[in-house]
Design a protein around this motif. Structure first.
Motif, PDB file in Angstrom:
ATOM      1  N   VAL A 128      -4.530  -5.676  -1.714  1.00  0.00           N
ATOM      2  CA  VAL A 128      -5.592  -6.298  -0.903  1.00  0.00           C
ATOM      3  C   VAL A 128      -5.935  -7.681  -1.447  1.00  0.00           C
ATOM      4  O   VAL A 128      -6.210  -8.612  -0.690  1.00  0.00           O
ATOM      5  CB  VAL A 128      -6.834  -5.382  -0.797  1.00  0.00           C
TER       6      VAL A 128
ATOM      7  N   LEU B 250       0.842  -1.205   0.000  1.00  0.00           N
ATOM      8  CA  LEU B 250       0.000   0.000   0.000  1.00  0.00           C
ATOM      9  C   LEU B 250       0.879   1.259   0.000  1.00  0.00           C
ATOM     10  O   LEU B 250       0.560   2.240  -0.669  1.00  0.00           O
ATOM     11  CB  LEU B 250      -0.908  -0.029   1.231  1.00  0.00           C
TER      12      LEU B 250
ATOM     13  N   THR C 178      -9.921  -3.439   2.830  1.00  0.00           N
ATOM     14  CA  THR C 178     -10.568  -2.912   1.630  1.00  0.00           C
ATOM     15  C   THR C 178     -10.803  -1.414   1.763  1.00  0.00           C
ATOM     16  O   THR C 178     -10.607  -0.659   0.804  1.00  0.00           O
ATOM     17  CB  THR C 178     -11.907  -3.630   1.400  1.00  0.00           C
TER      18      THR C 178
ATOM     19  N   VAL D 191      -2.945   2.662  -8.624  1.00  0.00           N
ATOM     20  CA  VAL D 191      -4.262   2.023  -8.457  1.00  0.00           C
ATOM     21  C   VAL D 191      -4.124   0.504  -8.532  1.00  0.00           C
ATOM     22  O   VAL D 191      -4.619  -0.238  -7.677  1.00  0.00           O
ATOM     23  CB  VAL D 191      -5.246   2.531  -9.537  1.00  0.00           C
TER      24      VAL D 191
ATOM     25  N   THR E 124      -7.106   4.784  -0.975  1.00  0.00           N
ATOM     26  CA  THR E 124      -5.938   4.989  -1.835  1.00  0.00           C
ATOM     27  C   THR E 124      -6.350   5.145  -3.297  1.00  0.00           C
ATOM     28  O   THR E 124      -5.890   6.058  -4.000  1.00  0.00           O
ATOM     29  CB  THR E 124      -4.977   3.795  -1.689  1.00  0.00           C
ATOM     30  N   VAL E 125      -7.228   4.240  -3.744  1.00  0.00           N
ATOM     31  CA  VAL E 125      -7.678   4.287  -5.145  1.00  0.00           C
ATOM     32  C   VAL E 125      -8.406   5.604  -5.419  1.00  0.00           C
ATOM     33  O   VAL E 125      -8.199   6.242  -6.458  1.00  0.00           O
ATOM     34  CB  VAL E 125      -8.588   3.075  -5.450  1.00  0.00           C
TER      35      VAL E 125
ATOM     36  N   SER F 222      -2.445  -0.932  -5.422  1.00  0.00           N
ATOM     37  CA  SER F 222      -3.237  -1.004  -4.195  1.00  0.00           C
ATOM     38  C   SER F 222      -4.302  -2.095  -4.293  1.00  0.00           C
ATOM     39  O   SER F 222      -4.545  -2.820  -3.320  1.00  0.00           O
ATOM     40  CB  SER F 222      -3.870   0.357  -3.893  1.00  0.00           C
TER      41      SER F 222
ATOM     42  N   ALA G 171      -9.034   0.788   3.447  1.00  0.00           N
ATOM     43  CA  ALA G 171      -7.768   1.499   3.245  1.00  0.00           C
ATOM     44  C   ALA G 171      -7.426   1.551   1.760  1.00  0.00           C
ATOM     45  O   ALA G 171      -6.999   2.590   1.236  1.00  0.00           O
ATOM     46  CB  ALA G 171      -6.650   0.815   4.026  1.00  0.00           C
ATOM     47  N   VAL G 172      -7.640   0.426   1.057  1.00  0.00           N
ATOM     48  CA  VAL G 172      -7.313   0.380  -0.373  1.00  0.00           C
ATOM     49  C   VAL G 172      -8.242   1.294  -1.166  1.00  0.00           C
ATOM     50  O   VAL G 172      -7.792   2.008  -2.076  1.00  0.00           O
ATOM     51  CB  VAL G 172      -7.392  -1.072  -0.889  1.00  0.00           C
ATOM     52  N   LEU G 173      -9.529   1.313  -0.807  1.00  0.00           N
ATOM     53  CA  LEU G 173     -10.463   2.162  -1.548  1.00  0.00           C
ATOM     54  C   LEU G 173     -10.117   3.642  -1.367  1.00  0.00           C
ATOM     55  O   LEU G 173     -10.228   4.425  -2.313  1.00  0.00           O
ATOM     56  CB  LEU G 173     -11.904   1.881  -1.114  1.00  0.00           C
TER      57      LEU G 173
ATOM     58  N   LEU H 184       0.962   4.271  -2.644  1.00  0.00           N
ATOM     59  CA  LEU H 184       0.873   5.693  -2.281  1.00  0.00           C
ATOM     60  C   LEU H 184       2.073   6.464  -2.825  1.00  0.00           C
ATOM     61  O   LEU H 184       1.942   7.611  -3.263  1.00  0.00           O
ATOM     62  CB  LEU H 184       0.786   5.847  -0.770  1.00  0.00           C
TER      63      LEU H 184
END
Lengths: 130, 104
Positions: free
Chosen positions: A84, A40, B86, A77, B92-93, A80, B88-90, A44
């Protein structure tokens, strides 16, 4: 790709993950979580790089600047989402006692970053000459 | 002298610090986003994008804070729930999507 879509459902359904297999040693889960966080952070950093290209290379041609920035943002994108997805796959593999999943994503990301780096070198050198 | 509850490998502490590092990375990305949005005068679209990035950063902070609090309890911490990963990832996206909208 189908596996990815099936995994997306599990991102939001923690109860289903707990139903299969046995709970692994909590330290393994925490190590998996740290790997997820490291990916992650990579994502970033790529997004930050996209902003940086847009902000700190004002003399670059507009198409080059937008292209490079969008490439970095797209990589962020992907990185990340993959973070997950891979975390979930590892968590499930550990619960089932299977081998951890292999992935070609690190190689792919390395190639993309190398290409972007070469593009930056070309742009900077061309900028000096021009 | 020994503390039986404490993991000698300090795994929860390391994980907590990993969340802190990640929050720091998210902060840097959010600051760069704000700089881009407000570059060359504050337009309405720029302010909206800036506010969206701030909200997303707060969302990330909330996820990280909850997880850090869970990891701080003595004994065995629970595993990370997929919902929070999820989330945290959303965030970021969504920051990346804001960035794309700002850049183009």
């Amino acid at each position: 790709m189908i596996g990815f879509v099936q995994n997306v459902r599990l991102w939001f359904a923690p109860e289903e993950v707990r139903q299969e297999g046995t709970t692994p040693d909590y330290r393994f889960s925490l190590a998996n979580e740290r790997t997820f966080l490291a990916w992650l952070r990579t994502a970033l950093a790529l997004i930050g790089g996209g902003f940086a290209v847009d902000q700190f290379l004002p003399h670059l041609g507009r198409s080059w600047r937008i292209g490079l920035a969008l490439a970095l943002l797209g990589a962020g994108v992907l990185c990340s989402l993959r973070a997950v997805n891979h975390w979930m796959r590892c968590e499930r593999a550990m619960r089932r006692g299977e081998d951890l999943p292999v992935s070609r994503f690190p190689a792919l990301l390395s190639v993309v970053i190398a290409v972007v780096a070469v593009a930056m070198v070309v742009v900077v050198v061309a900028g000096w000459e021009g | 002298m020994t503390q039986p509850d404490r993991d000698p490998g300090l795994q929860p502490e390391r994980t907590r610090l990993a969340w802190r590092r990640t929050t720091l990375s998210a902060t840097v990305a959010a600051i760069l986003a704000a700089k881009t949005a407000l570059h060359g005068g504050a337009s309405a679209a720029g302010l909206v994008a800036c506010a969206a990035c701030c909200v997303l950063w707060l969302g990330f902070l909330l996820v990280a804070h909850r997880r850090i609090r869970d990891l701080a309890v003595p004994g065995r911490p629970t595993a990370l729930a997929p919902r929070w990963a999820t989330g945290a990832v959303l965030c970021t996206v969504a920051i990346a999507l804001c960035a794309a909208a700002l850049v183009v």
